[in-house]
Scaffold this motif. Structure first.
Motif, PDB file in Angstrom:
ATOM      1  N   PRO A   1       5.565  -7.458  -5.231  1.00  0.00           N
ATOM      2  CA  PRO A   1       4.893  -6.527  -4.719  1.00  0.00           C
ATOM      3  C   PRO A   1       5.009  -6.847  -3.103  1.00  0.00           C
ATOM      4  N   GLY A   2       4.991  -5.740  -2.441  1.00  0.00           N
ATOM      5  CA  GLY A   2       5.543  -5.781  -1.145  1.00  0.00           C
ATOM      6  C   GLY A   2       4.163  -6.368  -0.085  1.00  0.00           C
ATOM      7  N   LEU A   3       3.143  -6.557  -0.594  1.00  0.00           N
ATOM      8  CA  LEU A   3       2.071  -6.658   0.231  1.00  0.00           C
ATOM      9  C   LEU A   3       1.714  -8.338   0.003  1.00  0.00           C
ATOM     10  N   VAL A   4       2.342  -8.977  -1.164  1.00  0.00           N
ATOM     11  CA  VAL A   4       2.021 -10.232  -1.233  1.00  0.00           C
ATOM     12  C   VAL A   4       3.393 -11.279  -1.475  1.00  0.00           C
ATOM     13  N   SER A   5       4.392 -10.790  -0.872  1.00  0.00           N
ATOM     14  CA  SER A   5       5.614 -11.290  -0.952  1.00  0.00           C
ATOM     15  C   SER A   5       6.391 -11.159   0.183  1.00  0.00           C
ATOM     16  N   ASP A   6       6.883 -12.338   0.821  1.00  0.00           N
ATOM     17  CA  ASP A   6       7.814 -12.412   1.900  1.00  0.00           C
ATOM     18  C   ASP A   6       9.412 -11.850   1.632  1.00  0.00           C
ATOM     19  N   GLU A   7       9.547 -12.260   0.234  1.00  0.00           N
ATOM     20  CA  GLU A   7      11.049 -12.138   0.089  1.00  0.00           C
ATOM     21  C   GLU A   7      11.291 -10.522  -0.053  1.00  0.00           C
ATOM     22  N   THR A   8      10.350  -9.670  -0.432  1.00  0.00           N
ATOM     23  CA  THR A   8      10.613  -8.231  -0.523  1.00  0.00           C
ATOM     24  C   THR A   8      11.026  -7.743   0.940  1.00  0.00           C
ATOM     25  N   ARG A   9      10.428  -8.173   1.870  1.00  0.00           N
ATOM     26  CA  ARG A   9      10.754  -7.541   3.353  1.00  0.00           C
ATOM     27  C   ARG A   9      12.302  -8.214   3.419  1.00  0.00           C
ATOM     28  N   ALA A  10      12.593  -9.310   3.233  1.00  0.00           N
ATOM     29  CA  ALA A  10      13.735  -9.903   3.430  1.00  0.00           C
ATOM     30  C   ALA A  10      14.966  -9.365   2.563  1.00  0.00           C
ATOM     31  N   PHE A  11      14.675  -8.708   1.350  1.00  0.00           N
ATOM     32  CA  PHE A  11      15.436  -7.976   0.346  1.00  0.00           C
ATOM     33  C   PHE A  11      15.659  -6.528   0.851  1.00  0.00           C
TER      34      PHE A  11
ATOM     35  N   ALA B   1      13.496   2.621  -1.282  1.00  0.00           N
ATOM     36  CA  ALA B   1      12.804   2.384  -2.085  1.00  0.00           C
ATOM     37  C   ALA B   1      11.747   3.161  -2.732  1.00  0.00           C
ATOM     38  N   LEU B   2      11.531   2.761  -4.130  1.00  0.00           N
ATOM     39  CA  LEU B   2      10.197   3.438  -4.989  1.00  0.00           C
ATOM     40  C   LEU B   2       9.085   2.533  -4.928  1.00  0.00           C
ATOM     41  N   ILE B   3       7.931   3.135  -4.523  1.00  0.00           N
ATOM     42  CA  ILE B   3       6.569   2.535  -4.401  1.00  0.00           C
ATOM     43  C   ILE B   3       6.013   3.026  -5.547  1.00  0.00           C
ATOM     44  N   VAL B   4       5.511   1.939  -6.334  1.00  0.00           N
ATOM     45  CA  VAL B   4       4.568   2.187  -7.725  1.00  0.00           C
ATOM     46  C   VAL B   4       3.081   2.140  -7.256  1.00  0.00           C
ATOM     47  N   ALA B   5       2.230   2.814  -7.362  1.00  0.00           N
ATOM     48  CA  ALA B   5       0.814   2.373  -7.085  1.00  0.00           C
ATOM     49  C   ALA B   5      -0.170   2.643  -8.595  1.00  0.00           C
ATOM     50  N   ALA B   6      -0.860   1.845  -8.815  1.00  0.00           N
ATOM     51  CA  ALA B   6      -1.770   1.971  -9.855  1.00  0.00           C
ATOM     52  C   ALA B   6      -2.952   2.786  -9.383  1.00  0.00           C
ATOM     53  N   SER B   7      -3.417   4.108 -10.047  1.00  0.00           N
ATOM     54  CA  SER B   7      -4.491   4.689  -9.668  1.00  0.00           C
ATOM     55  C   SER B   7      -6.043   3.877  -9.692  1.00  0.00           C
ATOM     56  N   ASP B   8      -6.092   2.995 -10.559  1.00  0.00           N
ATOM     57  CA  ASP B   8      -7.127   2.239 -11.019  1.00  0.00           C
ATOM     58  C   ASP B   8      -7.367   0.853 -10.462  1.00  0.00           C
ATOM     59  N   SER B   9      -6.415   0.561  -9.473  1.00  0.00           N
ATOM     60  CA  SER B   9      -6.384  -0.604  -8.755  1.00  0.00           C
ATOM     61  C   SER B   9      -5.756  -0.694  -7.445  1.00  0.00           C
TER      62      SER B   9
ATOM     63  N   VAL C   1       7.508  -0.790   3.918  1.00  0.00           N
ATOM     64  CA  VAL C   1       8.972  -0.631   3.567  1.00  0.00           C
ATOM     65  C   VAL C   1       9.708   0.253   4.383  1.00  0.00           C
ATOM     66  N   SER C   2       9.203   1.377   5.173  1.00  0.00           N
ATOM     67  CA  SER C   2       9.957   2.102   5.978  1.00  0.00           C
ATOM     68  C   SER C   2      10.421   1.329   7.343  1.00  0.00           C
ATOM     69  N   GLN C   3       9.946  -0.010   7.314  1.00  0.00           N
ATOM     70  CA  GLN C   3      10.356  -0.483   8.597  1.00  0.00           C
ATOM     71  C   GLN C   3      11.893  -1.146   8.290  1.00  0.00           C
ATOM     72  N   TYR C   4      12.191  -1.032   7.060  1.00  0.00           N
ATOM     73  CA  TYR C   4      13.436  -2.008   6.423  1.00  0.00           C
ATOM     74  C   TYR C   4      14.383  -0.997   5.929  1.00  0.00           C
ATOM     75  N   THR C   5      13.858   0.238   5.048  1.00  0.00           N
ATOM     76  CA  THR C   5      14.682   0.968   4.221  1.00  0.00           C
ATOM     77  C   THR C   5      13.917   2.367   4.213  1.00  0.00           C
TER      78      THR C   5
END
Length: 277
Positions: free
Chosen positions: A214-224, A231-239, A252-256
């Motif tokens: 997940p992009g908001l809880v992981s620094d390695e996502t930004r690195a990759f 990138a495709l972003i998946v969101a859950a409507s209930d959470s 995400v848009s800052q990197y790709t």
């Protein structure tokens, strides 16, 4: 002047009802055709060297991987697969990351269904890599217990063709077999970039999918993200809140490129999936 004369001749022929000859592409020479055939055969050989792995139908159903077969449940994933492939061809993309704002949104389910769906399109070669190195789950989704993992490949301990598996003749999955405490350091190494480039050059896939944290809880996502085309972003409507979707989209848009946002777990939809592009 010659162009003007050719245009006038074409107009005259059309006016008089004469057939208009169209320019044809020059045919490949015998040497070029032979080289093209040899390259195709070489790629077929390296794909064939990767061992086959066949998940059980029960495991696929338990993991909600519906796109392995044509079905009502897998229809939305088929639509997503087709739209994604068209977008990739239009933009000349090869590498697609799949992430989310927070955990539990369904990104791994989406990634596994996409690669399973590509298996039903034999003209497309697809790969899936489990880069959620802190919480890997692709192996569990497919019911596999790999002896070596993607980390071993990135560290140069195991050749890719010995670690990865083929789900179909045209799809390869590289799974992670154990959590990694600090993946940021590994992903930031030049070796990781070179390894992915080498895999792409050797196997020449049409699609490379990367299941990221997940992009908001992981620094390695930004690195990759700088290593992929979109990138495709998946969101859950209930959470997942709207604010979180906006925030991860900005990140995400800052990197790709942002290929699209997938709204998952929609109660007003029969299958629980919605898509936005």
């Amino acid at each position: 002047m010659e162009k003007l004369q050719a245009a006038l001749a074409k107009a005259r022929a059309q006016r008089e009802g004469e057939p208009v000859t169209r320019a044809t592409r020059p045919e490949l020479s015998a040497r070029a055709k032979s080289r093209q055939v040899a390259e195709t055969e070489a790629v077929d050989l390296v794909w064939g060297a990767v061992p086959l792995f066949e998940p059980t139908s029960r495991r696929l159903q338990q993991s909600r991987i519906f796109a392995a077969d044509a079905s009502i449940e897998g229809t939305h994933f088929d639509i997503l697969r087709t739209k994604l492939l068209l977008e990739m061809r239009r933009n000349n993309w090869k590498r697609i990351a799949i992430t989310s704002a927070v955990a539990g949104s369904g990104k791994t389910t989406t990634a596994c269904n996409l690669i399973a769906g590509f298996g039903r399109q034999p003209e497309v070669r697809g790969m899936l890599f489990d880069f959620d190195l802190r919480r890997p789950s692709v192996a569990k989704f497919f019911g596999a217990k790999p002896e070596a993992g993607l980390v071993d490949v990135l560290e140069g301990k195991v050749p890719f063709e010995e670690q990865a598996v083929r789900l179909h003749p045209n799809t390869i999955v590289s799974m992670t077999n154990r959590p990694l405490r600090d993946p940021s350091q590994l992903l930031s190494k030049q070796r990781t970039t070179e390894m992915l480039d080498n895999i792409q050059d050797t196997y020449q896939p049409d699609v490379m999918l990367f299941d990221l944290p997940p992009g908001l809880v992981s620094d390695e996502t930004r690195a990759f993200l700088k290593l992929v085309d979109a990138a495709l972003i998946v969101a859950a409507s209930d959470s997942t809140s709207v604010a979180q979707v906006d925030e991860v989209e900005r990140e995400v848009s800052q990197y790709t490129n942002v290929a699209g946002v997938i709204l998952n777990k929609c109660r007003f939809l029969d299958d629980g999936y919605g898509y936005s592009y």
